[in-house]
Design a protein around this motif. Structure first.
Motif, mmCIF file in Angstrom:
data_model
loop_
_atom_site.group_PDB
_atom_site.id
_atom_site.type_symbol
_atom_site.label_atom_id
_atom_site.label_comp_id
_atom_site.label_asym_id
_atom_site.label_seq_id
_atom_site.Cartn_x
_atom_site.Cartn_y
_atom_site.Cartn_z
ATOM 1 N N MET A 1 0.951 -1.303 0.027
ATOM 2 C CA MET A 1 0.188 0.376 0.314
ATOM 3 C C MET A 1 0.514 1.246 0.284
ATOM 4 O O MET A 1 2.421 1.200 0.572
ATOM 5 N N ALA A 2 0.819 1.957 -0.520
ATOM 6 C CA ALA A 2 1.533 3.430 -0.942
ATOM 7 C C ALA A 2 1.170 4.367 0.572
ATOM 8 O O ALA A 2 0.132 3.695 1.016
ATOM 9 N N PRO A 3 2.120 5.304 0.379
ATOM 10 C CA PRO A 3 1.988 5.438 1.849
ATOM 11 C C PRO A 3 1.159 6.770 1.676
ATOM 12 O O PRO A 3 0.626 7.346 1.256
ATOM 13 N N LYS A 4 0.072 6.607 2.954
ATOM 14 C CA LYS A 4 -0.954 7.723 2.686
ATOM 15 C C LYS A 4 -0.598 9.242 2.965
ATOM 16 O O LYS A 4 0.144 9.166 3.848
ATOM 17 N N LEU A 5 -0.648 10.534 2.336
ATOM 18 C CA LEU A 5 -0.261 12.186 2.229
ATOM 19 C C LEU A 5 -1.529 11.757 3.827
ATOM 20 O O LEU A 5 -1.921 11.864 3.949
ATOM 21 N N CYS A 6 -0.547 12.855 4.502
ATOM 22 C CA CYS A 6 -1.054 13.815 5.419
ATOM 23 C C CYS A 6 -2.408 14.995 4.945
ATOM 24 O O CYS A 6 -1.983 15.859 4.044
ATOM 25 N N ALA A 7 -3.649 15.152 5.280
ATOM 26 C CA ALA A 7 -4.312 15.406 4.838
ATOM 27 C C ALA A 7 -4.091 17.009 4.975
ATOM 28 O O ALA A 7 -5.266 17.697 3.928
ATOM 29 N N LEU A 8 -3.422 17.893 5.757
ATOM 30 C CA LEU A 8 -3.406 19.393 6.147
ATOM 31 C C LEU A 8 -2.137 19.914 5.145
ATOM 32 O O LEU A 8 -2.521 20.801 4.328
ATOM 33 N N CYS A 9 -0.968 19.363 5.455
ATOM 34 C CA CYS A 9 0.521 19.458 4.043
ATOM 35 C C CYS A 9 0.132 18.766 3.172
ATOM 36 O O CYS A 9 1.204 19.436 2.460
ATOM 37 N N SER A 10 -0.392 17.831 3.130
ATOM 38 C CA SER A 10 -0.171 17.201 1.875
ATOM 39 C C SER A 10 1.423 17.156 0.968
ATOM 40 O O SER A 10 1.406 16.249 0.030
ATOM 41 N N THR A 11 2.190 16.859 1.964
ATOM 42 C CA THR A 11 3.568 16.583 1.904
ATOM 43 C C THR A 11 4.538 15.238 2.523
ATOM 44 O O THR A 11 4.792 14.597 1.808
ATOM 45 N N ASN A 12 3.941 15.164 3.917
ATOM 46 C CA ASN A 12 3.935 14.255 4.107
ATOM 47 C C ASN A 12 3.570 13.110 4.873
ATOM 48 O O ASN A 12 2.197 13.023 4.790
ATOM 49 N N LYS A 13 4.245 11.977 5.515
ATOM 50 C CA LYS A 13 3.139 10.759 5.143
ATOM 51 C C LYS A 13 2.490 10.831 6.959
ATOM 52 O O LYS A 13 3.036 10.759 7.377
ATOM 53 N N ALA A 14 0.970 10.270 6.841
ATOM 54 C CA ALA A 14 0.376 10.103 7.749
ATOM 55 C C ALA A 14 0.609 9.280 8.789
ATOM 56 O O ALA A 14 1.329 8.140 8.399
ATOM 57 N N ILE A 15 0.373 9.176 9.530
ATOM 58 C CA ILE A 15 0.595 8.888 11.196
ATOM 59 C C ILE A 15 -0.214 7.985 12.069
ATOM 60 O O ILE A 15 -0.592 7.493 13.165
ATOM 61 N N LEU A 16 -0.960 9.108 11.399
ATOM 62 C CA LEU A 16 -2.557 8.881 12.959
ATOM 63 C C LEU A 16 -3.785 9.604 12.183
ATOM 64 O O LEU A 16 -4.071 10.441 11.103
ATOM 65 N N LYS A 17 -4.806 8.262 11.896
ATOM 66 C CA LYS A 17 -6.393 8.665 11.767
ATOM 67 C C LYS A 17 -6.509 9.530 13.337
ATOM 68 O O LYS A 17 -6.765 9.292 14.177
ATOM 69 N N ARG A 18 -7.090 10.692 13.258
ATOM 70 C CA ARG A 18 -7.521 11.372 14.391
ATOM 71 C C ARG A 18 -9.441 10.982 14.634
ATOM 72 O O ARG A 18 -10.343 11.363 13.735
ATOM 73 N N PRO A 19 -9.784 11.165 15.601
ATOM 74 C CA PRO A 19 -10.793 10.090 16.154
ATOM 75 C C PRO A 19 -12.027 10.677 16.036
ATOM 76 O O PRO A 19 -13.583 10.381 15.548
ATOM 77 N N LYS A 20 -11.914 12.588 15.688
ATOM 78 C CA LYS A 20 -12.422 13.731 16.096
ATOM 79 C C LYS A 20 -12.823 13.373 15.167
ATOM 80 O O LYS A 20 -14.558 14.325 14.336
ATOM 81 N N THR A 21 -12.267 13.967 13.881
ATOM 82 C CA THR A 21 -12.203 14.077 12.121
ATOM 83 C C THR A 21 -12.800 12.533 11.326
ATOM 84 O O THR A 21 -12.763 12.783 10.642
ATOM 85 N N GLY A 22 -11.400 11.867 11.387
ATOM 86 C CA GLY A 22 -10.927 10.700 10.670
ATOM 87 C C GLY A 22 -9.759 11.610 9.944
ATOM 88 O O GLY A 22 -9.861 10.867 8.665
ATOM 89 N N GLN A 23 -9.580 12.469 9.610
ATOM 90 C CA GLN A 23 -8.676 13.426 9.319
ATOM 91 C C GLN A 23 -7.734 12.514 9.059
ATOM 92 O O GLN A 23 -6.654 12.415 10.194
ATOM 93 N N GLN A 24 -6.853 11.931 8.413
ATOM 94 C CA GLN A 24 -5.180 11.519 8.458
ATOM 95 C C GLN A 24 -4.321 12.353 8.733
ATOM 96 O O GLN A 24 -3.978 13.546 7.060
ATOM 97 N N VAL A 25 -3.053 12.513 9.491
ATOM 98 C CA VAL A 25 -2.422 13.583 9.574
ATOM 99 C C VAL A 25 -0.828 13.068 9.431
ATOM 100 O O VAL A 25 -0.695 12.235 10.282
ATOM 101 N N CYS A 26 -0.214 14.232 9.322
ATOM 102 C CA CYS A 26 0.774 13.483 10.001
ATOM 103 C C CYS A 26 1.638 14.103 10.687
ATOM 104 O O CYS A 26 1.491 14.601 11.873
ATOM 105 N N LYS A 27 2.631 13.652 11.514
ATOM 106 C CA LYS A 27 3.053 14.118 13.218
ATOM 107 C C LYS A 27 3.338 15.081 13.252
ATOM 108 O O LYS A 27 2.999 15.771 14.446
ATOM 109 N N ASP A 28 4.205 16.429 12.320
ATOM 110 C CA ASP A 28 3.809 17.739 12.925
ATOM 111 C C ASP A 28 3.061 18.506 12.843
ATOM 112 O O ASP A 28 2.057 19.000 13.377
ATOM 113 N N CYS A 29 1.688 18.124 11.254
ATOM 114 C CA CYS A 29 0.753 18.811 11.414
ATOM 115 C C CYS A 29 -0.423 18.569 13.145
ATOM 116 O O CYS A 29 -1.320 19.526 13.572
ATOM 117 N N PHE A 30 -0.303 17.072 13.269
ATOM 118 C CA PHE A 30 -0.399 16.668 15.274
ATOM 119 C C PHE A 30 -0.751 17.291 15.532
ATOM 120 O O PHE A 30 -0.461 17.744 16.458
#
Lengths: 373, 116
Positions: A1-30
């Motif tokens: 599976m290709a790494p999913k990109l952060c929904a906020l910065c669209s640059t880094n690899k997402a590392i967390l699915k936020r439970p509140k929003t379902g958004q996938q975010v990278c470490k720095d954006c999280f």
């Protein structure tokens, strides 16, 4: 599976699915959205004023450790002007609290904050170990809860602070809403979702993590490599809360917004005036001066029972009658030192309203009502 | 038969169920039964699949878990309230139980159920 990109910065690899929003975010954006949401909780509720002295109720566990880290970060980032302290209560539980207090002592070094530890032994003359050896494991949580609440206020008075913050998170509050509904405790249901509680005679308390999900707090601690302590209390955990917690986690697994939805439901309850009028008014304890809804506060009642060898008298009406039948409390009864609220001159009455420089689309609106999928 | 090596970490109090050890190095078969039966380590008959997280959870329960199964597993997966990371990424982004394990993967289990 290709790494999913952060929904906020669209640059880094997402590392967390936020439970509140379902958004996938990278470490720095999280880190950034988590901290910024807490900042918004603080500024929207006007929790602090510049110059406030604030004690962080610190147990060494995940929530208070992350709270200390985030408050220190925000205080520096947004110039809150807060003077932060760590306040820990030593219940006197060998093999549990003594270990977690070691964590708090390390936090004191890591975060460079003054630490005050107040023990049950010092304040009440009883450790939880001694209490359990007298009352057994059935009602000991009652003693611990009542004693801790008062100990935190007294520790805060000793530190001469304006405000106590605790690490209660969204999951804790949703759990409490459920428990108060199941017990029919209307008075507590009405106030358990308040972000601030403040009596006339008690120090202001607040919960900056009111909207922070436990999952995100734990992930924040993990990715920041924060040092926290996680062991269950060795004395029987609160079984009723345990069931509420398991139920809530199952709801969350089915629909992650359940937690914020339950908090929203709790906030939306309106208590009829007649019901409020029926609730006992607050006075001060005739023995120790702490706030109380009776002549004696709950801690003094429990302590008298312990001292007179009838510990059950603070728990049940029947035991209380037995104690009363034995006559008045002896003159030399051990009592809690008289409580005096600190009389610090308050700072300017202007809450901190520094707005974060942030794209509003990044921030979850906590008040968005639930709409059916 | 080929095997894959994994690094496993338990924290947040979960390590108490696993001999109070946080870090473990394990080796599991690369091909496993579709029913996730972790008991057989020899050659297999019947349908197999590439080892995935579902199998790993069953394997950990069989081979590493020392006490109180119900605090680790529920309905054939980890109990709600246990967070799982695969190579430092939330397993919810990696397909959860269906994630196919690779040699040298690092899997972290963190309990959120212990006191704050």
């Amino acid at each position: 599976m290709a790494p999913k990109l952060c929904a906020l910065c669209s640059t880094n690899k997402a590392i967390l699915k936020r439970p509140k929003t379902g958004q996938q975010v990278c470490k720095d954006c999280f880190f950034y959205v988590f901290e910024t949401e807490v900042h918004h909780t603080i500024t929207r509720a006007g929790l602090f004023k510049p110059g406030d002295k604030v004690a962080i109720g610190a147990s060494g566990g995940k929530d208070s450790t992350v709270l200390a880290h985030v408050l220190k970060t925000l205080n520096e980032r947004y110039n809150y002007g807060l003077i932060l302290f760590l306040l820990s209560i030593d219940e006197g539980i060998t093999g549990y609290r003594d270990d977690s207090l070691e964590t708090v002592k390390r936090n004191q070094q890591q975060y460079d904050m003054p630490l005050k530890i107040l023990s049950y032994d010092e304040l009440y003359g009883w450790t939880m170990d001694a209490i359990v050896s007298q009352v057994g494991r059935k009602n000991n949580c009652t003693f611990c809860g009542v004693f801790r609440r008062q100990a935190l206020d007294r520790g805060a008075a000793m530190l001469n602070v304006d405000h106590i913050v605790t690490g209660h998170n969204a999951d804790d509050i949703a759990e409490t809403v459920l428990m108060n509904i199941m017990r029919g405790d209307i008075a507590r249901l009405g106030r358990c979702t308040s972000i601030v509680t403040e009596g006339e005679d008690t120090i202001k308390r607040s919960k900056p993590f009111k909207y922070a999900y436990e999952k995100e707090i734990v992930m924040y601690a993990y990715f920041k490599k924060l040092d926290y302590f996680s062991t269950e209390c060795i004395y029987s955990p609160d079984a009723y809360r345990g069931h509420a917690r398991t139920f809530l986690k199952e709801l969350e697994a089915a629909r992650p917004s359940a937690i914020i939805d339950i908090i929203h439901s709790g906030e939306a309850f309106e208590i009829r005036e007649e019901v409020k009028a029926g609730q006992k008014s607050q006075q001060t304890c005739k023995r120790c001066g702490y706030m109380s809804s009776n002549d004696l506060c709950k801690a003094c009642t429990l302590l008298e029972g312990l001292e007179r060898g009838m510990a059950g008298s603070g728990i049940t009406e029947r035991e209380r009658k037995k104690l009363d039948a034995e006559g008045r409390a002896p003159e030399n009864l051990r009592t809690i030192p008289f409580y005096r609220r600190s009389t610090r001159t308050p700072g300017p009455e202007v809450p901190i309203v520094v707005e974060a420089q942030v794209d509003p689309a990044m921030i979850t609106d906590h008040y968005r009502p639930y709409t059916a999928e | 038969m080929t095997f894959i090596s994994l690094r496993i970490e338990f924290s947040g109090g979960l390590e108490l169920l696993f001999s109070n050890e946080k870090r473990h190095k394990i080796t599991i078969p690369a091909q496993v039964p579709v029913d996730n039966n972790p008991k057989v380590d020899g050659p297999r008959n019947g349908d197999t699949k590439a080892a995935d997280m579902d199998f790993l959870i069953h394997w950990l329960r069989e081979h590493l878990l020392k006490e109180r199964t119900e605090l680790f597993m529920e309905n054939s997966t980890v109990r709600p309230g246990i967070l799982v990371l695969i190579n430092d990424t939330d397993w919810e982004l990696e397909g959860e139980g269906e994630y196919q394990l690779k040699d040298n993967d690092e899997i972290v289990f963190i309990s959120t159920l212990h006191g704050g």
